[in-house]
Design a protein around this motif. Sequence first.
Motif, PDB file in Angstrom:
ATOM      1  N   ILE A  39     -28.199 -63.988  -1.920  1.00  0.00           N
ATOM      2  CA  ILE A  39     -28.074 -62.581  -2.299  1.00  0.00           C
ATOM      3  C   ILE A  39     -26.619 -62.290  -2.648  1.00  0.00           C
ATOM      4  N   LYS A  40     -26.401 -61.655  -3.789  1.00  0.00           N
ATOM      5  CA  LYS A  40     -25.063 -61.288  -4.227  1.00  0.00           C
ATOM      6  C   LYS A  40     -25.043 -59.805  -4.578  1.00  0.00           C
ATOM      7  N   ASP A  41     -23.857 -59.205  -4.512  1.00  0.00           N
ATOM      8  CA  ASP A  41     -23.766 -57.815  -4.935  1.00  0.00           C
ATOM      9  C   ASP A  41     -23.715 -57.768  -6.450  1.00  0.00           C
ATOM     10  N   LYS A  42     -23.627 -56.548  -6.999  1.00  0.00           N
ATOM     11  CA  LYS A  42     -23.698 -56.428  -8.459  1.00  0.00           C
ATOM     12  C   LYS A  42     -22.493 -57.055  -9.163  1.00  0.00           C
ATOM     13  N   ASN A  43     -21.440 -57.357  -8.410  1.00  0.00           N
ATOM     14  CA  ASN A  43     -20.271 -58.031  -8.972  1.00  0.00           C
ATOM     15  C   ASN A  43     -20.353 -59.550  -8.809  1.00  0.00           C
ATOM     16  N   ASN A  44     -21.551 -60.030  -8.450  1.00  0.00           N
ATOM     17  CA  ASN A  44     -21.829 -61.450  -8.284  1.00  0.00           C
ATOM     18  C   ASN A  44     -21.068 -62.052  -7.108  1.00  0.00           C
ATOM     19  N   LYS A  45     -20.730 -61.223  -6.125  1.00  0.00           N
ATOM     20  CA  LYS A  45     -20.046 -61.697  -4.934  1.00  0.00           C
ATOM     21  C   LYS A  45     -21.063 -62.000  -3.850  1.00  0.00           C
ATOM     22  N   ASP A  46     -20.961 -63.202  -3.268  1.00  0.00           N
ATOM     23  CA  ASP A  46     -21.881 -63.607  -2.208  1.00  0.00           C
ATOM     24  C   ASP A  46     -21.645 -62.747  -0.969  1.00  0.00           C
ATOM     25  N   VAL A  47     -22.713 -62.157  -0.435  1.00  0.00           N
ATOM     26  CA  VAL A  47     -22.587 -61.285   0.739  1.00  0.00           C
ATOM     27  C   VAL A  47     -23.184 -61.929   1.990  1.00  0.00           C
ATOM     28  N   GLY A  48     -23.425 -63.207   1.941  1.00  0.00           N
ATOM     29  CA  GLY A  48     -23.891 -63.905   3.131  1.00  0.00           C
ATOM     30  C   GLY A  48     -25.380 -63.814   3.382  1.00  0.00           C
ATOM     31  N   GLY A  49     -26.132 -63.330   2.390  1.00  0.00           N
ATOM     32  CA  GLY A  49     -27.570 -63.243   2.576  1.00  0.00           C
ATOM     33  C   GLY A  49     -28.262 -64.455   1.986  1.00  0.00           C
ATOM     34  N   ASN A  50     -28.361 -65.530   2.728  1.00  0.00           N
ATOM     35  CA  ASN A  50     -28.991 -66.761   2.256  1.00  0.00           C
ATOM     36  C   ASN A  50     -30.242 -67.053   3.067  1.00  0.00           C
ATOM     37  N   TYR A  51     -31.319 -67.380   2.369  1.00  0.00           N
ATOM     38  CA  TYR A  51     -32.610 -67.596   3.020  1.00  0.00           C
ATOM     39  C   TYR A  51     -33.201 -68.902   2.530  1.00  0.00           C
ATOM     40  N   THR A  52     -33.745 -69.682   3.460  1.00  0.00           N
ATOM     41  CA  THR A  52     -34.314 -70.981   3.121  1.00  0.00           C
ATOM     42  C   THR A  52     -35.691 -71.118   3.749  1.00  0.00           C
ATOM     43  N   ALA A  53     -36.620 -71.627   2.977  1.00  0.00           N
ATOM     44  CA  ALA A  53     -37.954 -71.923   3.497  1.00  0.00           C
ATOM     45  C   ALA A  53     -38.448 -73.182   2.800  1.00  0.00           C
TER      46      ALA A  53
END
Length: 646
Positions: free
Chosen positions: A134-148
């Motif tokens: 997950i990134k904000d609208k400025n393409n900055k990673d905000v730490g929202g990573n999900y794996t399945a």
Amino acid sequence: MIDSYKLKEVKKMRAARIILIIFMVGFLSGCITISSQEYKSGMIWNTVTARDYIDTGVRIEAECSFTPEYRQLWLEWMNTEESIVNYNIALCERIVEDMTKSRLFSRVNMGSYDMLMRIEHSESKTEHKTVISIKDKNNKDVGGNYTASGMRRGYGGESFHASLSQLLSDVRDQMMADYKAGKGIAVALGGGIQTAGYDYDAQAGGGASLGVQIQPVTAELAGQFGLSEAKGALVTDVVKSSAADKAGIRRGDIILEFNRTKIALPKDLQNAVAASRAEENALLLISRDRASIFLTVKLGAVQGGLARTPKKEEPSYTPPSDIKLPPLRSDTYAVVVGIDYKGRQEIPNLNYASADAAKVYDILTDPRYGGVPKENTILLLNEKATRNEMVTALRKIKSWDGFVYVYYSGHGAPNTKGDKFVDAYLIPSDVVITDPEALDETAIKVSYLQELVDTSSAKGVFIALDSCFSGGGKSIVPKGGKPLVGMIVSPELMKPKGAGKVIVTSSATNQQSWEDESELKSGIFSHYLIEGLKGRGGKEAWVKVEELADYIKENVPKAAKKLKGADQNPQIAGRGDFAVTRNWERAKVMDVEIARAKLKDSFEKGIITAEQLSKAMDELKSSKKSKTLEAYLEGKIDEKKFGELY
């Protein structure tokens, strides 16, 4: 007609037939290139609809790939490189389609967006794996990573698709859990508070309209508004002269029920209004100022027959979480007691005593108002408010050396001797009222409470008792006892000795104390005590004890006369000049550090200019502020309006 089950089976057979034909042709003619559309036509599974949704715009990008070993296996199956590319294109399109159909987000790949979701899906011989960032609208990673990931159950076909469908559903559950906890997606949206609100006038049937702008309640918002869980629709704005406006709905209210239907998300409210008709009356349960109230709304009609379109430029309602909160007051202490007497058939039950006590506790321990550390506070509700527990808590009044606040909401009882009223009782949850002697042994004498106050070494003591001792209203009479009718009542029953000690009772000794179920949903005395504690009882940055007592004494009699047609005159004994709570709205104006932080935040958001910021900072240095600046710092106008007017 073909039923839905048979239709699904037909689609599955058709997809299997297509895949079989593709591979037979490849086997007979050597390597073959298959188009992405042909692959996609065989990718059939049922999308699992998300349980909740997030009202925001999302742009989804997807990339699908094979591990080198799996790619080599495909080539051995007489597939071309182009076929592999086309398969991954088709799968990516299908995954994005699944995410869109799940309705986890209100808007997907529709023009402007609030966050970017990047999906990376890979397949190997043994498993398939999805990683979402997950990134904000400025393409900055905000730490929202999900794996399945899931173990491979065959190559293509129903088992693989079912596994992939469940995998994507599991990832969505992870996202929603993080969103409600203020993490992941919530960070991309500004901490879970600045979610995209939308203005809607729901229409359907007769074209019913409520006229509110709403947003979901996140876990962080729930905590700030005093809710035990993230639920409801938070009102961020009310359309002027709308049905909501006329009914008294306010910005910051949280709508929990609509005609007894639970509202968990904004879409629930939209659906409920949509199922109603104009001119119908609707009953709403609303959370306001940490209390639950009911409002009746006469629904309006949609203007022009159309619902309002989303208004992205409108700011969402944000509680003052961006403002630095003041430190707790380590020299303050509190005892809070509320008893409804539910389950005691021989004692009249009260409706709001414990709820009022919980509100008082919340205000006293809130850093914005009372600032009393929770470790310095004792809360006793209902069954926990036994005589032993109450006495143990009240005894601390003698030893606490700071400022002490005591609140009691429950029944009282008169202690009579002949035709004289000589004392009174507070009634614990485990009291025995079979006869006057039993009551005397199991209740708590008011004279004992006064003795504790008189011998206290505290700098200041404030006691508020929402009960009465007349034998009616919020009081009881033991079997064989007498109500205070025609008795001689001592006006000096509670008169603390020395300065810095103030006791306020909810009514005169021979009057009743009332609860109101029609408007206040509270004890009348407790309602105005709570309003006073939140700032209405003070003129400056702090609510002083005598100002608070005067506010209660002025408002309770008028409310009792209006709502009950009865006299209820709070009594004040003692004197003091110490603070009880902070007038937070006023304090924000007078506290330069808080004001500067709020102005700086508005500047960083681009809502006010550098010139406006400089002008406001200069005003803060002076003793006199403009009405516009004061209105903004007190929260009477929002930052957008401040930027326009200042």
